[in-house]
Design an enzyme around this catalytic site. Sequence first.
Site: not given
Length: 301
Positions: A8-9, A65-67, A69, A219, A222, A278
């Site tokens: 994502n640029p 990053g997380d966004g 992903v 975890d 779990d 986000d």
Amino acid sequence: MRVALLVNPAARAGAHTGAATHAAERLRAHGVQTSILSGGSAAESSALLRTAIEVGVDAVVVAGGDGTVNLAIQEVAGTGVPLGIVPSGTGNDFAATLGLRELDVTAAADAIAGGVTRAIDLARVTRADGSTRYFGSVLASGFDSKVNDRANAMRWPRGGSRYNIAILVEFLTLAGIPYEVELELADGTREHVVGDLVMATVGNGRTYGGGIPICPDADPADGLLDLVLVRPAGRLRLLRLLPRVYRGTHAGVPEVAMRRVRSVRLSSPGVTAYADGDPIGALPLRVDVVPGALTIFTPAG
């Protein structure tokens, strides 16, 4: 193996660093057919990825990053299509929970080429209008969502230090927020909490904000979520709590309650929750664990 690699640029700091190109080259060197997908917006990226899955790729890889992903999680959850992560964004908390080191592109690509996978849980958020969305790491509401508001508005500095500065600024006006929390514990027991809280956090993973271990024992495999509730205290008292949060040793603090839950409903007027860094919706929200919803590539051994 045919792989769709999403970059994502438009991300705030991440994938344009060259991590995607490096990862693609490394995967191709392993004989993995790799196509790079790059949308000009979140919606376009999601559409490109959805099409690639429908056409029939063997795996999806995200460089970012997380966004970014999180975008991919929405498309691959429940499909059995494995997800690989090349952590190279502003925040890489989900990747860190899975044992992937930030910016170690070679190791991440090698793990994908190695083909070792495992199933992990996701959290599913249901909004008041009935719409749903998954997250992988942590949902924040209250003080920590206000920190996210401020950190996301900052253009400098980049990386996790933005969150540290935002925490200190928001701390100056910290006050309790009226909450109603309904939760279902691991054994099916239900609890109902009503009163002022500083924050209410739900973790599938351990960290948020660039490595803060808010749910230190979480975890992601779990079948449960970790709920962290922080009750109001004097500002000086809470200031002393912050170093313990950074060390992940806040479980023993009287103002902190931790629960392992199957589901939780959070209600509070005027509070917007963040998940994977986000905004995900205004409270009230319900969060449920979805066991084994995501297949991920993992480093061998």
